[in-house]
Design an enzyme around this catalytic site. Structure first.
Site, PDB file in Angstrom:
ATOM      1  N   ARG A 166      74.364 -90.788  47.404  1.00  0.00           N
ATOM      2  CA  ARG A 166      74.972 -90.263  46.174  1.00  0.00           C
ATOM      3  C   ARG A 166      75.905 -91.312  45.583  1.00  0.00           C
ATOM      4  NH1 ARG A 166      78.604 -84.856  45.933  1.00  0.00           N
ATOM      5  NH2 ARG A 166      80.026 -86.229  47.016  1.00  0.00           N
ATOM      6  N   TYR A 212      91.019 -83.604  42.898  1.00  0.00           N
ATOM      7  CA  TYR A 212      90.967 -84.940  43.529  1.00  0.00           C
ATOM      8  C   TYR A 212      89.715 -85.737  43.213  1.00  0.00           C
ATOM      9  CZ  TYR A 212      88.647 -81.945  47.020  1.00  0.00           C
ATOM     10  OH  TYR A 212      87.843 -81.034  47.638  1.00  0.00           O
ATOM     11  N   LYS A 213      88.788 -85.155  42.458  1.00  0.00           N
ATOM     12  CA  LYS A 213      87.556 -85.891  42.128  1.00  0.00           C
ATOM     13  C   LYS A 213      87.774 -86.644  40.814  1.00  0.00           C
ATOM     14  CE  LYS A 213      84.889 -82.724  44.913  1.00  0.00           C
ATOM     15  NZ  LYS A 213      84.231 -81.410  44.958  1.00  0.00           N
ATOM     16  N   ASP A 222      82.121 -73.312  38.488  1.00  0.00           N
ATOM     17  CA  ASP A 222      82.848 -74.293  39.283  1.00  0.00           C
ATOM     18  C   ASP A 222      82.654 -75.644  38.593  1.00  0.00           C
ATOM     19  OD1 ASP A 222      83.711 -76.192  41.137  1.00  0.00           O
ATOM     20  OD2 ASP A 222      83.160 -74.930  42.855  1.00  0.00           O
ATOM     21  N   PHE A 278      77.372 -75.780  46.315  1.00  0.00           N
ATOM     22  CA  PHE A 278      78.231 -76.417  47.314  1.00  0.00           C
ATOM     23  C   PHE A 278      78.613 -75.387  48.383  1.00  0.00           C
ATOM     24  CE2 PHE A 278      82.188 -78.156  48.970  1.00  0.00           C
ATOM     25  CZ  PHE A 278      81.874 -79.490  49.103  1.00  0.00           C
TER      26      PHE A 278
HETATM   27  C1  LIG Z   1      84.491 -80.617  46.046  1.00  0.00           C
HETATM   28  C2  LIG Z   1      84.081 -79.220  45.800  1.00  0.00           C
HETATM   29  C3  LIG Z   1      84.862 -78.162  46.261  1.00  0.00           C
HETATM   30  C4  LIG Z   1      86.075 -78.456  47.085  1.00  0.00           C
HETATM   31  O1  LIG Z   1      86.738 -77.354  47.555  1.00  0.00           O
HETATM   32  P1  LIG Z   1      88.124 -77.556  48.341  1.00  0.00           P
HETATM   33  O2  LIG Z   1      88.617 -76.191  48.521  1.00  0.00           O
HETATM   34  O3  LIG Z   1      88.977 -78.423  47.472  1.00  0.00           O
HETATM   35  O4  LIG Z   1      87.850 -78.276  49.611  1.00  0.00           O
HETATM   36  C5  LIG Z   1      84.458 -76.878  45.955  1.00  0.00           C
HETATM   37  N1  LIG Z   1      83.331 -76.643  45.231  1.00  0.00           N
HETATM   38  C6  LIG Z   1      82.565 -77.656  44.781  1.00  0.00           C
HETATM   39  C7  LIG Z   1      81.346 -77.371  43.991  1.00  0.00           C
HETATM   40  C8  LIG Z   1      82.909 -78.968  45.073  1.00  0.00           C
HETATM   41  O5  LIG Z   1      82.140 -79.955  44.648  1.00  0.00           O
END
Ligand SMILES: *Cc1c(COP(=O)(O)O)cnc(C)c1O
Length: 412
Positions: A371, A222-223, A197, A126
């Site tokens: 997705r 939030y996911k 992560d 990501f």
């Molecule tokens: C959603 C996501 C993030 C989100 O990071 P924020 O700092 O909350 O915006 C980070 N890493 C991964 C792999 C994600 O899927």
């Protein structure tokens, strides 16, 4: 394999997790397959936030920090998340965003291994994870570098110069699930640290950081944790590393004695040293409700249902959407599959806009990926059936081929 909508309804009728759906607000008629980007509202969050605002903030005001237990929330909620990710009490703290927490952990890793220069990750990780690693290497210009390889090359790319391996357990694009135990072992075999992560795994499948002997982890509120838009994130530091965990955002709440107001920073003896500033209590309160709704379900049962949902999705696409230009990116092997199905299509953006217009919500990831996140806590088998049917119809009739579906919004 079920092939009709009635079959899907029968699966829902027999689903031991089906009652959890009632804990969430999901608009009528909406097929929501984007809980991997933003989970829905846990209904109990509405009254919990009302209560926190009216009785705690409203009546207790500043006393709330002690009397309502606000100051303890990062640890208290961290301990609840620990149960979802196989961590021990005192190893997880809720704070800041995933991006900010990555910065803390990468910095701490480099401090632990001052003579190793490489942060190693997957090329297709990501972007924020990669950007933060780039930011960390640019900050001091001290010879550190981010090295990116393809996922399959990762184990072989770890060597004596690797300070930390940073990997997202489920790839956000493809939904591929990596083997936490073997990759952590590969890192340790070369003396490197392993940072996971968990943004796309925690809450959708059982994670066991203790069994894997992982060093560090971060994850998102939030996911799949359903904590609300921009919910605070979390950070895990294995107990054995806590005495040496030194992070640069050394704010007062990470101090050993914040209310002594000393001039010199002294880190707290515990995971609290990963804190920087004041926790957002309203957001934390919503997140806690989201986590409680997950803890009410059995994680093994959630995993079984998640795989059944993704399996059904793939089967229906194979059966009903053959020759419509879709290419499956998600592994067919359940052991390598997270909780999403990703399909490539050259007109992916327009196809997703047309789906959303029919109240089937997934998301689009550049360059061409449709997705669909399957959240076993509230998604139904009929959601899968309805989504694939809408997708089939849109592709078969070329309903996506309209100028209005080409216009890109700021958030895709
Ligand atoms: C959603 C996501 C993030 C989100 O990071 P924020 O700092 O909350 O915006 C980070 N890493 C991964 C792999 C994600 O899927």
């Amino acid at each position: 394999m079920p092939t009709t909508r009635a079959d899907a309804e029968a699966l829902d009728a027999a689903d031991p997790l089906a009652h959890h759906r009632a804990a969430f607000y999901l608009p009528d008629g909406l097929v929501y397959l984007d809980g991997n980007s933003l989970g829905p509202v846990p209904i109990a969050a509405v009254s919990r936030l009302g209560q926190v605002i009216a009785h705690e903030w409203g009546e207790q005001l500043i006393r709330g920090w002690n009397d309502a237990g606000w100051i303890a929330m990062p640890r208290r909620i961290g301990d609840k998340i620990a149960r979802l990710i196989g961590a021990q009490p005192g190893e997880v703290i809720v704070t800041d965003s995933t991006s900010v927490n990555l910065f803390k952990v990468l910095s701490a890793s480099i401090k632990l291994h001052p003579h190793r220069r490489v942060i190693l990750s997957e090329r297709d990780n990501f972007p924020t994870d990669l950007y933060i690693a780039q930011g960390r290497t640019h900050l001091l210009d001290d010879g550190h570098a981010l090295r990116l390889v393809d996922a399959d090359e990762l184990p072989a790319a770890i060597d004596g110069d690797t300070a930390v391996v940073m990997l997202t357990q489920v790839n956000y694009r493809t939904g591929r699930l990596y083997d936490m135990d073997s990759l952590t072992q590969a890192a340790h075999a070369h003396g490197a640290l392993m940072l996971w992560d968990l943004a796309h795994s925690a809450g959708a499948l059982p994670v066991n950081l203790t069994a894997a002997q992982a060093d560090f982890a971060v994850g998102c509120g939030y996911k799949y944790l359903n904590g609300g838009p921009g919910a605070p994130a979390y950070l895990y530091v294995a107990t054995r590393h806590q005495p040496h965990f030194s992070q640069p955002l050394s704010g007062w709440l990470g101090h050993a004695s914040p209310f002594a107001f000393e001039t010199e920073y002294r880190p707290a003896e515990s995971i609290d040293r990963a804190l920087s500033g004041t926790p957002p209590i309203l957001s934390m309160s919503a997140l806690e409700v989201g986590i409680e709704s997950l803890l009410a379900a059995d994680l093994q049962a959630l995993r079984a249902k998640s795989l059944a949902l993704t399996e059904l999705f793939i089967h229906l696409v194979d059966e009903r959407c053959a020759d419509l230009g879709l290419r499956l990116l998600t592994p067919r092997d359940p052991a390598q599959r997270g909780s999403q199905v990703s399909l490539a299509h050259p007109e992916g953006y327009a196809v997703m806009q047309a789906l959303i217009a029919r109240d089937v919500i997934g998301d689009f990831r550049a360059p061409d990926i449709l997705r669909f996140g399957l959240a076993p806590l509230y998604n139904r088998y009929v959601d899968v059936w309805d989504a694939v049917e809408a997708l089939r119809d849109i592709l078969a009739t070329r309903a996506w081929d309209r100028p209005q579906w080409q216009r890109r919004a700021a958030v895709t």
